[in-house]
Enzyme design. Structure first.
Site, PDB file in Angstrom:
ATOM      1  N   LYS A  13     163.373  46.366  68.454  1.00 51.87           N
ATOM      2  CA  LYS A  13     162.308  46.701  67.477  1.00 51.87           C
ATOM      3  C   LYS A  13     162.925  47.047  66.115  1.00 51.87           C
ATOM      4  O   LYS A  13     162.476  46.564  65.079  1.00 51.87           O
ATOM      5  CB  LYS A  13     161.490  47.896  67.986  1.00 51.87           C
ATOM      6  CG  LYS A  13     160.865  47.666  69.362  1.00 51.87           C
ATOM      7  CD  LYS A  13     160.080  48.871  69.853  1.00 51.87           C
ATOM      8  CE  LYS A  13     160.893  50.110  70.146  1.00 51.87           C
ATOM      9  NZ  LYS A  13     161.829  50.007  71.283  1.00 51.87           N
ATOM     10  N   ARG A  88     153.789  55.095  71.448  1.00 49.79           N
ATOM     11  CA  ARG A  88     154.497  55.210  72.717  1.00 49.79           C
ATOM     12  C   ARG A  88     153.698  55.871  73.827  1.00 49.79           C
ATOM     13  O   ARG A  88     154.207  56.000  74.956  1.00 49.79           O
ATOM     14  CB  ARG A  88     155.767  56.018  72.504  1.00 49.79           C
ATOM     15  CG  ARG A  88     156.906  55.197  71.974  1.00 49.79           C
ATOM     16  CD  ARG A  88     158.002  56.144  71.593  1.00 49.79           C
ATOM     17  NE  ARG A  88     159.257  55.718  72.100  1.00 49.79           N
ATOM     18  CZ  ARG A  88     160.270  55.319  71.311  1.00 49.79           C
ATOM     19  NH1 ARG A  88     160.139  55.276  70.023  1.00 49.79           N
ATOM     20  NH2 ARG A  88     161.397  54.963  71.839  1.00 49.79           N
ATOM     21  N   ARG A 127     176.282  49.949  72.016  1.00 54.88           N
ATOM     22  CA  ARG A 127     175.954  50.297  70.620  1.00 54.88           C
ATOM     23  C   ARG A 127     176.694  51.548  70.136  1.00 54.88           C
ATOM     24  O   ARG A 127     176.734  52.568  70.809  1.00 54.88           O
ATOM     25  CB  ARG A 127     174.442  50.534  70.498  1.00 54.88           C
ATOM     26  CG  ARG A 127     174.046  51.076  69.133  1.00 54.88           C
ATOM     27  CD  ARG A 127     172.578  51.042  68.889  1.00 54.88           C
ATOM     28  NE  ARG A 127     171.817  51.883  69.802  1.00 54.88           N
ATOM     29  CZ  ARG A 127     170.486  51.983  69.779  1.00 54.88           C
ATOM     30  NH1 ARG A 127     169.792  51.256  68.921  1.00 54.88           N
ATOM     31  NH2 ARG A 127     169.875  52.780  70.623  1.00 54.88           N
ATOM     32  N   ARG A 156     175.136  57.300  70.030  1.00 56.34           N
ATOM     33  CA  ARG A 156     173.945  58.155  70.047  1.00 56.34           C
ATOM     34  C   ARG A 156     173.894  58.906  71.368  1.00 56.34           C
ATOM     35  O   ARG A 156     174.189  58.330  72.418  1.00 56.34           O
ATOM     36  CB  ARG A 156     172.671  57.291  69.897  1.00 56.34           C
ATOM     37  CG  ARG A 156     172.266  57.052  68.470  1.00 56.34           C
ATOM     38  CD  ARG A 156     171.141  56.042  68.300  1.00 56.34           C
ATOM     39  NE  ARG A 156     169.957  56.206  69.133  1.00 56.34           N
ATOM     40  CZ  ARG A 156     168.842  55.488  68.968  1.00 56.34           C
ATOM     41  NH1 ARG A 156     168.759  54.580  68.005  1.00 56.34           N
ATOM     42  NH2 ARG A 156     167.814  55.668  69.759  1.00 56.34           N
ATOM     43  N   ARG A 167     165.232  57.093  79.531  1.00 58.93           N
ATOM     44  CA  ARG A 167     164.359  56.429  78.539  1.00 58.93           C
ATOM     45  C   ARG A 167     163.604  55.269  79.184  1.00 58.93           C
ATOM     46  O   ARG A 167     162.435  55.032  78.873  1.00 58.93           O
ATOM     47  CB  ARG A 167     165.198  55.929  77.354  1.00 58.93           C
ATOM     48  CG  ARG A 167     165.658  57.052  76.440  1.00 58.93           C
ATOM     49  CD  ARG A 167     166.842  56.649  75.607  1.00 58.93           C
ATOM     50  NE  ARG A 167     166.540  55.760  74.513  1.00 58.93           N
ATOM     51  CZ  ARG A 167     167.465  55.058  73.850  1.00 58.93           C
ATOM     52  NH1 ARG A 167     168.730  55.137  74.199  1.00 58.93           N
ATOM     53  NH2 ARG A 167     167.111  54.281  72.846  1.00 58.93           N
TER      54      ARG A 167
END
Ligand code: AP5
Length: 211
Positions: A13, A88, A127, A156, A167
């Protein structure tokens, strides 16, 4: 034009939002970016959000809807907006509908970026992000210098394995029903294959929007 980008964490996204926004001549609003900036700045909003975000849990709906209402009232979003990371939950969908109704607007389309869980885990585990400017990197090591600003690359907290798993669970339990909510409300919805080259995903997303 108001477009909601929908999909699992790591579906792309945040990668697609600025590309689509530029091509469509509208702005983007990424709630995750707003919250991370607030957290980095140490504001009350950031301190509240950090505890949820680090675990991979959702920030309360009232906080998110406050950010969205304030943004929608800004002239920067008068031409339209690509919403990245919101909506969400079903209460967020209802709150957004009500906020837009006061402005005489509605969500025009919801794009569901479709990626398998294995690919999500692969992407998020790889990432790294710049701790200063938040630019994402798919290669390199923690501590390397950001090519854009020289800041240090970090992982992160919510890209740690346990947080990624959480998540994905949160997505299935709380976010997945939002897509059906929009379909039932008669909003234009489309599922986009979000695998393969980034440019190909952009083309598919535009096609789904009838462009
Ligand atoms: P947020 O920042 O929105 O996190 P997320 O949805 O989990 O999004 P990600 O940034 O992980 O994924 P993405 O889909 O944007 O993918 P990206 O393009 O980055 O939210 C973080 C947290 O804030 C939440 O967990 C929550 O706590 C809170 N929050 C935010 N909004 C909220 C809300 N509305 N309600 C409640 N809480 C909220 O891509 C991921 C990686 O894949 C990148 O490295 C990218 O380079 C790579 N990639 C992208 N496309 C491709 C491709 N086609 N092929 C290969 N790799 C690709």
């Amino acid at each position: 034009m108001i477009i909601v980008l929908f999909g699992k964490p790591g579906a792309g996204k945040g990668t697609q939002a600025p590309r689509l926004a530029e091509l469509l001549g509208i702005s983007t609003l990424a709630t995750g970016d707003v919250l991370r900036a607030a957290s980095q700045a140490g504001t009350a909003l950031g301190r509240e959000a950090k505890g949820y975000m680090d675990k991979g849990a959702l920030v309360p709906d009232a906080v998110i809807l406050g950010i969205v209402r304030e943004a929608l009232a800004s002239p920067a979003y008068a031409n339209g907006v690509i919403l990245d990371g919101v909506v969400r939950t079903v209460p967020q969908a209802e709150g957004l509908r009500d906020a837009l109704a006061t402005l005489g607007r509605t969500v025009d389309a919801v794009l569901n970026f479709d990626v398998s869980n294995d690919e999500i885990v692969r992407r998020l585990s790889a990432r790294l992000v710049c701790s200063a400017c938040q630019t994402p990197y798919m290669s390199g090591s923690v501590g390397d210098a950001c090519a854009k600003c020289g800041g240090k690359l970090v992982r992160r907290k919510d890209d740690e394995p346990a947080a990624i798993r959480h998540r994905l669970e949160v997505f299935e339990a709380q976010t997945a029903p939002v897509f059906e909510w929009y379909r039932a409300a008669g909003t234009r919805v489309a599922t986009v294959d979000a695998t393969g080259p980034v440019a190909d995903v952009t083309v598919r997303a535009l096609k789904a929007l009838g462009r």
